[in-house]
Design an enzyme around this catalytic site. Structure first.
Site, mmCIF file in Angstrom:
data_model
loop_
_atom_site.group_PDB
_atom_site.id
_atom_site.type_symbol
_atom_site.label_atom_id
_atom_site.label_comp_id
_atom_site.label_asym_id
_atom_site.label_seq_id
_atom_site.Cartn_x
_atom_site.Cartn_y
_atom_site.Cartn_z
ATOM 1 N N ARG A 89 -29.647 -11.771 -71.580
ATOM 2 C CA ARG A 89 -28.923 -11.208 -72.588
ATOM 3 C C ARG A 89 -30.000 -10.565 -73.612
ATOM 4 O O ARG A 89 -31.108 -11.317 -73.870
ATOM 5 C CB ARG A 89 -27.890 -12.085 -72.985
ATOM 6 C CG ARG A 89 -26.894 -12.222 -72.196
ATOM 7 C CD ARG A 89 -25.585 -13.139 -72.716
ATOM 8 N NE ARG A 89 -24.747 -13.576 -71.668
ATOM 9 C CZ ARG A 89 -23.752 -14.513 -71.898
ATOM 10 N NH1 ARG A 89 -23.450 -15.122 -73.232
ATOM 11 N NH2 ARG A 89 -22.996 -14.748 -71.248
ATOM 12 N N ASP B 75 -21.951 -21.883 -63.833
ATOM 13 C CA ASP B 75 -20.578 -21.338 -64.087
ATOM 14 C C ASP B 75 -19.747 -21.287 -62.745
ATOM 15 O O ASP B 75 -20.139 -21.825 -61.763
ATOM 16 C CB ASP B 75 -21.097 -19.593 -63.820
ATOM 17 C CG ASP B 75 -20.473 -18.866 -65.023
ATOM 18 O OD1 ASP B 75 -19.362 -19.285 -65.595
ATOM 19 O OD2 ASP B 75 -20.882 -17.710 -65.334
ATOM 20 N N HIS C 25 -12.545 -19.002 -66.170
ATOM 21 C CA HIS C 25 -14.063 -18.904 -66.290
ATOM 22 C C HIS C 25 -14.368 -20.212 -66.875
ATOM 23 O O HIS C 25 -13.687 -20.584 -67.907
ATOM 24 C CB HIS C 25 -14.392 -17.889 -67.421
ATOM 25 C CG HIS C 25 -13.814 -16.383 -67.014
ATOM 26 N ND1 HIS C 25 -14.803 -15.456 -66.724
ATOM 27 C CD2 HIS C 25 -12.612 -16.134 -66.894
ATOM 28 C CE1 HIS C 25 -13.972 -14.373 -66.466
ATOM 29 N NE2 HIS C 25 -12.642 -14.758 -66.923
#
Length: 401
Positions: free
Chosen positions: A128, A148, A276
Site C-alpha cells: 500500500r 487473511d 473477510h
C-alpha cells in the site's frame, strides 16, 4: 513515557536482532533470523487453528491487471493507495489486498450449497502506497503480510460463522494474555451497492453479537466502502489501545460485482455471502505490538531462543552439545554459548537478549546430567535431569505458556 520509550519496538528490534529498516526499501522490514522465527511461530499457531476449523490455504499473484481492481471498485475508490505499473502498454497494480483474487478461485468450478462454508485462507503479501510521513516502524508500513481469509457462506450459515469467528479471535488473543474489545463499524457515506444489502449485513452482525453475548461500541459510518465490519482492539501492557483484527460481512463487493453463485438444493443459483477475516491483521503490525507489549521478553512458546546453554569451561562443551541435542529432540529452540566470555558475561548477554532460560553446566551438572535453570529475571530454579527438563519446557511451550 519513559517506559514507553524503553519498549519502543524499533529500538528493541535492533537490540534483539529481530528486524531492521533501510532506505533502499522505505516502509518495508528486513527480517533477521530471530524475527523470522517469531513470524513462523505465529504463522504455525494460526495454521493449526485454521486446520481445526476447516480452512483451505491458497496463494494468489501479487501483480494484477487493473481490470480486476476496476471490477472490485478499488481502482476508483482506492487507486491513490496502490502501487501501479505499466507493462507492455497495460496497467497493473501490486495488490493492496487479497479479496478480489479469492473470487477467481471460488469461480474455478461450480459450487453447490454442500460446498459451503468455503474458508479460503491466504498469507498474502500486500503493498500500500502510504505517504512517507506516516510510516512508523512495523506499525505503519508499505509492505506487509496479512493472515487473511475469505469465507463464503449461505445466508443460513452466517450467524453461526460470525459467532465462531468471534470465538477464534478470543482464543488467539488469549495466547498472548490480551483481551479483545469489539467495535461495530457501519455503512460509510461513500459506499458501493444497494443500501438494502447494507442494512441486511448490519442486521446479521448485530444478531451475531447478541447470540455470542459480546458487548461492543458503535462506530457510525466507519465501515469499508464495500462492507460493514467488526474491528478488534486490544490494550497492551502500557495501557495503549491498538486496532488489530477485522471481520467484514460483504453482500456487495465480492458476491455481486464478481457474480458469485452456488446452487441450492433445488438446483437454483443463489448468491453466497463473503466474510473477510484477519485475526492477527498485518503480521508486521501485530509483531510490533507484541514486542512493545512484552518489552521483548516473549513468553516461552513465542521466544525465538527459548534457552541458552552456558558451559563454564571448554571441557564442558561436549556435554553442552549433548544437552542441546536432548532439548532440540523435543522441538525446543536452543543455543550453546561457546564464546570465550566468562560465565557471568554469558549470563548477562542472554538476559539482555531476553532469553527465558539459561542453563549453566559445570562439573557437578555434567556428572549428574542435571541443569538448574536460571530465568531471565534472575530466579534460580531447582536442578532437574536433562530429560525431565526437556519434557517440562516442551510441555510449557506446547501449552503456549
Amino acid at each position: 513515557r519513559a517506559e514507553a520509550r524503553k519498549r519502543d519496538h524499533r529500538r528493541l528490534g535492533v537490540q534483539l536482532d529481530l528486524f531492521s529498516f533501510h532506505d533502499v526499501s522505505p516502509g518495508a522490514a528486513f527480517w533477521h533470523p530471530k524475527g523470522q522465527r517469531i513470524w513462523r511461530i505465529l504463522e504455525a499457531a494460526m495454521r493449526e487453528l485454521q486446520e481445526r476449523r476447516g480452512y483451505q490455504e491458497i496463494s494468489t499473484p501479487q501483480l494484477v491487471h487493473k481490470k480486476l481492481w476496476q471490477q472490485s471498485g478499488h481502482w476508483d475508490l482506492y487507486a491513490e493507495s496502490m502501487f501501479r505499473l505499466e507493462i507492455e502498454g497495460q496497467e497493473y497494480s501490486l495488490k493492496p489486498m487479497n479479496c478480489p483474487e479469492s473470487t477467481i478461485i471460488y469461480r474455478g468450478r461450480l459450487r453447490s450449497y454442500r460446498d459451503l462454508p468455503l474458508r479460503l485462507a491466504e498469507y498474502g503479501r500486500l503493498h500500500r502506497n502510504e505517504r512517507s510521513g506516516t510510516l512508523s516502524g512495523l506499525t505503519r508500513v508499505r509492505h506487509f503480510v496479512q493472515d487473511d481469509s475469505h469465507i463464503y457462506v449461505r445466508p443460513d450459515q452466517l450467524r453461526d460463522e460470525i459467532e465462531a469467528l468471534l470465538g477464534e479471535i478470543r482464543e488467539v488473543y488469549g495466547w498472548f494474555g490480551l483481551e479483545p474489545q469489539f467495535a461495530f463499524a457501519t455503512k460509510p457515506d461513500k459506499a458501493l451497492g444497494d443500501p438494502a444489502l447494507w442494512e441486511k449485513a448490519e442486521g446479521y452482525i448485530r444478531e451475531a453479537f447478541e447470540r455470542a453475548g459480546i458487548s461492543y461500541t458503535l462506530k457510525p459510518k466507519d465501515g469499508t466502502f464495500y462492507a460493514p465490519k467488526i474491528d478488534i482492539q486490544v490494550e497492551d501492557a502500557l495501557g495503549r489501545s491498538w486496532q488489530t483484527a477485522t471481520l467484514q460481512v460483504d453482500l456487495v463487493m465480492l458476491p455481486e460485482r464478481f457474480d458469485l453463485e452456488y446452487f441450492d438444493e433445488h438446483g437454483q443459483p443463489q448468491r453466497p455471502i463473503a466474510i473477510h477475516r484477519a485475526v492477527y491483521g498485518s503480521l508486521e503490525r501485530f509483531i510490533g505490538i507484541l514486542v512493545e507489549h512484552f518489552g521483548g521478553a516473549f513468553p516461552l512458546w513465542l521466544a525465538p531462543v527459548q534457552a541458552v546453554i552456558i558451559p563454564i569451561a571448554d571441557r564442558h562443551l561436549p556435554a553442552a552439545r549433548n544437552l542441546e541435542a536432548v532439548l532440540r529432540s523435543r522441538g525446543l529452540r536452543v543455543e550453546v554459548d561457546d564464546s570465550d566470555n566468562r560465565m557471568q558475561n554469558k549470563i548477562r548477554v542472554a538476559q539482555e537478549q531476553k532469553v527465558p532460560y539459561m542453563l549453566v553446566l559445570g562439573d557437578r551438572e555434567v556428572t549428574a546430567r542435571t541443569a538448574a535453570p536460571r530465568t531471565r529475571a534472575g530466579e534460580q530454579q531447582p536442578a532437574e535431569g536433562w530429560e525431565a527438563l526437556a519434557e517440562r519446557l516442551a510441555s510449557d511451550s506446547a501449552a503456549r505458556r
